[in-house]
Write an enzyme that holds these catalytic residues in place. Sequence first.
Site, PDB file in Angstrom:
ATOM      1  N   LYS A  33       0.837  -1.203   0.000  1.00 28.58           N
ATOM      2  CA  LYS A  33       0.000   0.000   0.000  1.00 28.58           C
ATOM      3  C   LYS A  33       0.881   1.267   0.000  1.00 28.58           C
ATOM      4  O   LYS A  33       2.092   1.171  -0.031  1.00 28.58           O
ATOM      5  CB  LYS A  33      -0.967  -0.035   1.190  1.00 28.58           C
ATOM      6  CG  LYS A  33      -1.815  -1.310   1.252  1.00 28.58           C
ATOM      7  CD  LYS A  33      -2.913  -1.345   0.198  1.00 28.58           C
ATOM      8  CE  LYS A  33      -3.550  -2.694  -0.044  1.00 28.58           C
ATOM      9  NZ  LYS A  33      -4.270  -3.299   1.060  1.00 28.58           N
TER      10      LYS A  33
HETATM   11  C1  PLP Z   1      -5.217  -4.305   1.709  1.00 31.02           C
HETATM   12  C2  PLP Z   1      -6.694  -4.221   1.737  1.00 31.02           C
HETATM   13  C3  PLP Z   1      -7.457  -4.457   2.900  1.00 31.02           C
HETATM   14  C4  PLP Z   1      -6.913  -5.042   4.166  1.00 31.02           C
HETATM   15  O1  PLP Z   1      -5.800  -4.473   4.683  1.00 31.02           O
HETATM   16  P1  PLP Z   1      -4.760  -5.304   5.571  1.00 31.02           P
HETATM   17  O2  PLP Z   1      -3.951  -4.218   6.195  1.00 31.02           O
HETATM   18  O3  PLP Z   1      -3.982  -6.182   4.643  1.00 31.02           O
HETATM   19  O4  PLP Z   1      -5.530  -6.093   6.577  1.00 31.02           O
HETATM   20  C5  PLP Z   1      -8.823  -4.224   2.845  1.00 31.02           C
HETATM   21  N1  PLP Z   1      -9.422  -3.812   1.728  1.00 31.02           N
HETATM   22  C6  PLP Z   1      -8.731  -3.607   0.586  1.00 31.02           C
HETATM   23  C7  PLP Z   1      -9.463  -3.147  -0.624  1.00 31.02           C
HETATM   24  C8  PLP Z   1      -7.355  -3.825   0.553  1.00 31.02           C
HETATM   25  O5  PLP Z   1      -6.693  -3.655  -0.592  1.00 31.02           O
END
Ligand code: PLP
Length: 399
Positions: free
Chosen positions: A192
């Site tokens: 991210k």
């Molecule tokens: C990455 C992601 C999540 C969850 O995040 P984590 O930190 O990996 O638990 C939720 N929704 C979307 C759309 C994501 O891309």
Amino acid sequence: MSRLEGKSKRASMLPYGRQWIDESDIEAVTTVLRGEYLTTGPLVPEFERKLAAKVGARYAVAFANGTAALHAACYAAGIGAGDEVITSPLTFVASANCILYQGATPVFADIDQRTYNIDPQAIEALITERTKAIIPVDFTGQPADLERVHKLAEQHQLIVIEDAAHALGATYQTRSIGSVSHMTMFSLHPVKHITAGEGGVITTDSEYFYHKLLGFRNHGIVRDPEWMEHPSRGRWYYEMQELGYNYRLTDIAAALAISQLDKLDTFVNKRKKIAEAYHQAFCECEEIIIPYQEGKGESSWHLYVIRIITKSLTVGRDEIFDRLYSENIGVNLHYIPVYLQPYYEKLGYKQGLCPIAEQVYEGIITLPLFPAMTDEDVDDVIQAVRQVISDCKETTVTG
Ligand SMILES: *Cc1c(COP(=O)(O)O)cnc(C)c1O
């Protein structure tokens, strides 16, 4: 396989996404390791203040990961058994799983043909007396149609929990994502925009949600005498008032998150430049639909998703995907519609529920996109896509 201009394939696999860690990040983390607090200490609230200020929200609450943050938001919104919550099918499973965690029912509204974001018209058709909340997802970093989603929410008194795991650094109309919805979730996973190893955040302007979120993160335990149900019996006294979890972020992770937040603008700008290079390279290719940008907001470009038009090709999307992969281009697929997952099938969701999402899913490929990509990396992706498409074209016999 040879390439146009005689280039041979990359020596190593280019991932679709990855973190950018520099010396200042490493120093921030090692400083914590030499200090007093490893788990939640002063750096967690410091990170929360900085992130809230960055996106223009009153409060931010950090969690162990983005999924925990979504779970907490569903809890704070009062979502429970018997409730329905509307979300997008074209997302990571966590956007819907958080609804199941609270014993409620996920309802999938189909996506917009062009943006791949949840379609407000589809939402409206699915609102019932049981609907409690909407979880729009800012797919690939492009904000969902938040204006219309919020209008529906107002009309029907629903809570909007925005899944902005893709959209830290994005804007909608004049506002930063994180300041638009009742609660907004960001993820700090390494692919991210900024990372803490693992981590997640909810931003909100509501003091009520803020306290609910804080409690849920720490077993539902309250230590502030002002919030006690029974009279405090001393310094040692605490009360567990609600059933919470241990969803805390560590100070080690918060140190990394703070250091990364300083670089957010740089990261987003690099992502935009790479997306621009891909647009330029593919906008005139008839076999590729580049990501459509609606213009109500500005994407922060977590993902670059192309859609393959196979009409004039001898092969399908899966073959294109495999050929790119064997060129060491780490393509990916975002996403398999959530309700097609076996767990959801067993809950009774069926193929055909969201025809547009299913159709889009059959054609999409995610290209590598992360700020540490070099110009050569970007060029490798462009050349490989061009080559693979050209190798797979029907040869038209002329004359
Ligand atoms: C990455 C992601 C999540 C969850 O995040 P984590 O930190 O990996 O638990 C939720 N929704 C979307 C759309 C994501 O891309």
